[in-house]
Scaffold this active site. Sequence first.
Site, PDB file in Angstrom:
ATOM      1  N   ASP A 180      -4.613 -15.878  29.813  1.00  0.00           N
ATOM      2  CA  ASP A 180      -4.642 -16.083  28.356  1.00  0.00           C
ATOM      3  C   ASP A 180      -4.397 -17.557  28.045  1.00  0.00           C
ATOM      4  O   ASP A 180      -3.418 -18.146  28.499  1.00  0.00           O
ATOM      5  CB  ASP A 180      -3.575 -15.201  27.694  1.00  0.00           C
ATOM      6  CG  ASP A 180      -3.807 -15.027  26.207  1.00  0.00           C
ATOM      7  OD1 ASP A 180      -4.071 -16.034  25.515  1.00  0.00           O
ATOM      8  OD2 ASP A 180      -3.709 -13.881  25.725  1.00  0.00           O
ATOM      9  N   SER A 201      -6.440 -13.655  20.586  1.00  0.00           N
ATOM     10  CA  SER A 201      -6.488 -12.865  21.820  1.00  0.00           C
ATOM     11  C   SER A 201      -6.961 -11.439  21.576  1.00  0.00           C
ATOM     12  O   SER A 201      -7.486 -10.801  22.489  1.00  0.00           O
ATOM     13  CB  SER A 201      -5.109 -12.845  22.488  1.00  0.00           C
ATOM     14  OG  SER A 201      -4.775 -14.149  22.910  1.00  0.00           O
ATOM     15  N   HIS A 240       0.931  -5.918  23.666  1.00  0.00           N
ATOM     16  CA  HIS A 240       0.399  -7.225  23.260  1.00  0.00           C
ATOM     17  C   HIS A 240      -1.131  -7.150  23.238  1.00  0.00           C
ATOM     18  O   HIS A 240      -1.728  -6.288  23.874  1.00  0.00           O
ATOM     19  CB  HIS A 240       0.887  -8.305  24.226  1.00  0.00           C
ATOM     20  CG  HIS A 240       1.163  -9.618  23.554  1.00  0.00           C
ATOM     21  ND1 HIS A 240       0.186 -10.554  23.373  1.00  0.00           N
ATOM     22  CD2 HIS A 240       2.293 -10.125  23.016  1.00  0.00           C
ATOM     23  CE1 HIS A 240       0.703 -11.609  22.745  1.00  0.00           C
ATOM     24  NE2 HIS A 240       1.985 -11.365  22.514  1.00  0.00           N
ATOM     25  N   GLU A 254      -3.443  -9.685  33.689  1.00  0.00           N
ATOM     26  CA  GLU A 254      -3.367 -10.838  32.790  1.00  0.00           C
ATOM     27  C   GLU A 254      -2.211 -11.781  33.130  1.00  0.00           C
ATOM     28  O   GLU A 254      -1.073 -11.343  33.302  1.00  0.00           O
ATOM     29  CB  GLU A 254      -3.189 -10.377  31.330  1.00  0.00           C
ATOM     30  CG  GLU A 254      -3.243 -11.560  30.352  1.00  0.00           C
ATOM     31  CD  GLU A 254      -2.741 -11.233  28.948  1.00  0.00           C
ATOM     32  OE1 GLU A 254      -2.014 -10.249  28.785  1.00  0.00           O
ATOM     33  OE2 GLU A 254      -3.070 -12.001  28.025  1.00  0.00           O
ATOM     34  N   ASP A 286      -0.847 -19.008  27.693  1.00  0.00           N
ATOM     35  CA  ASP A 286      -1.071 -19.181  26.254  1.00  0.00           C
ATOM     36  C   ASP A 286       0.212 -19.593  25.521  1.00  0.00           C
ATOM     37  O   ASP A 286       0.171 -20.441  24.629  1.00  0.00           O
ATOM     38  CB  ASP A 286      -1.595 -17.851  25.707  1.00  0.00           C
ATOM     39  CG  ASP A 286      -1.764 -17.836  24.199  1.00  0.00           C
ATOM     40  OD1 ASP A 286      -2.602 -18.603  23.703  1.00  0.00           O
ATOM     41  OD2 ASP A 286      -1.060 -17.055  23.534  1.00  0.00           O
ATOM     42  N   ASP A 307      -9.500 -15.780  27.508  1.00  0.00           N
ATOM     43  CA  ASP A 307     -10.015 -15.406  26.189  1.00  0.00           C
ATOM     44  C   ASP A 307     -10.369 -16.649  25.371  1.00  0.00           C
ATOM     45  O   ASP A 307     -11.310 -16.658  24.594  1.00  0.00           O
ATOM     46  CB  ASP A 307      -9.024 -14.513  25.448  1.00  0.00           C
ATOM     47  CG  ASP A 307      -7.573 -14.962  25.582  1.00  0.00           C
ATOM     48  OD1 ASP A 307      -7.310 -16.035  26.181  1.00  0.00           O
ATOM     49  OD2 ASP A 307      -6.691 -14.240  25.082  1.00  0.00           O
ATOM     50  N   HIS A 308      -9.594 -17.729  25.577  1.00  0.00           N
ATOM     51  CA  HIS A 308      -9.750 -18.969  24.793  1.00  0.00           C
ATOM     52  C   HIS A 308      -8.850 -20.025  25.408  1.00  0.00           C
ATOM     53  O   HIS A 308      -7.992 -19.716  26.244  1.00  0.00           O
ATOM     54  CB  HIS A 308      -9.343 -18.742  23.329  1.00  0.00           C
ATOM     55  CG  HIS A 308      -7.979 -18.116  23.215  1.00  0.00           C
ATOM     56  ND1 HIS A 308      -6.816 -18.820  23.452  1.00  0.00           N
ATOM     57  CD2 HIS A 308      -7.599 -16.843  22.950  1.00  0.00           C
ATOM     58  CE1 HIS A 308      -5.796 -18.002  23.318  1.00  0.00           C
ATOM     59  NE2 HIS A 308      -6.232 -16.800  23.028  1.00  0.00           N
TER      60      HIS A 308
HETATM   61 MG    MG Z   1      -2.738 -12.143  26.013  1.00  0.00          MG
HETATM   62 ZN    ZN Z   2      -2.323 -17.479  21.732  1.00  0.00          ZN
END
Ligand code: MG
Ligand code: ZN
Length: 376
Positions: A53, A94, A145, A266, A271, A313-314
Amino acid sequence: MQQWAKGVYVPSIIFLLLCISSCSTSYGTGKTNTVQNETTGAKPKNVIFLIGDGMGLPQITGAMYMNNNKTVFERFKNIGFHKSYSADNLVTDSAAGATAFASGVKTDNGYLGMDAHKKSFPTILEMAETKGMATGLVVTCSMTHATPAAYYAHIDGRTDKEGIALQMLNSNVDLFIGGGENAFIHRTDGRDLVKELTDKGYVINDITHLPIEDLDMGTKKNIGFFTADDEPLPVTEGRNYAIPAADKALRFLDNRSPEGFFIMIEGSQIDWGGHANDANYVVTELHEFEKVIAEALDFAEKDGNTLVIVTADHETGGFAVNPGSKLNHIDVAFTTKEHTAMMIPVFASGPGAELFRGIYENTDIFFKMKSLMSLE
Ligand code: MG
Ligand code: ZN
């Protein structure tokens, strides 16, 4: 450190106009035929899908230079990029990012398992269950989450932890490992979802204070491990279960079904380091995640019939390795405490891995996996 919880943005009118012109073709459908035409025909029995993430190319670069110029990503030969934007924002959250991977639809930030019109779509984990595959979720955040929730929940609010926990009862995931037990037992509706999961046939373990290596996973039942009451600690504060959990999970799922297995693992807190603009947090979480990836690659290479896909994801933080950086001493900068819209690398290894070359939508990852797993 509460920054990561915001997640939902109110786009400006200008941003909305940008999205109308650039995102209107985003609803991913009809990609299956293309995928079949591209494939060499090799299909994996098992799929290990790893999400870092907030792990963009700058984070990977920084972690590499902080590891004496070495990175586990050098083990991959099939590399591509995905376009990470969501239905309502060039900068995804996310929830929308994970929904794109899990269900193949672009959705609004904050939504899980449904499109922007709140129509629910089956997830790849649910489809794998229907086919008879074994399934798993292993995360370093709470089970409710956004990233893990996108695989079993269908809800228009990622912050509704109790509502998301309730939907876990509808999932038949064979194995889960993650934090967030409170949303299952300390609930406003008074229900005890750990008991309800147990009644459904799960063996639920609380390993908040125990090393996972010591636990017996030799059960025929579905199994769940809660690793924290709320969010697990960062690596730098003592969290250390991700690597043994990944190892245990792969061994547990292997040979559990003749149809093979699907697991999403994950690295959740890369993140959170980005949101905190804390380079050491980012790099330490990413170094742990790289060891998890190495476990997955070792398993897959030995097995010979397992596809490993790693992506994010980003990107988070607008991270940069700045002038003045030296090997093992990088000088970094951040442009934001939020996510960014950068394209995200995808790394693949194993049968079908060549399908992940090129530049494509984040939703295409779902269609490529669905085709390779022969899911309906
Ligand atoms: Mg996440
Ligand atoms: Zn985030």
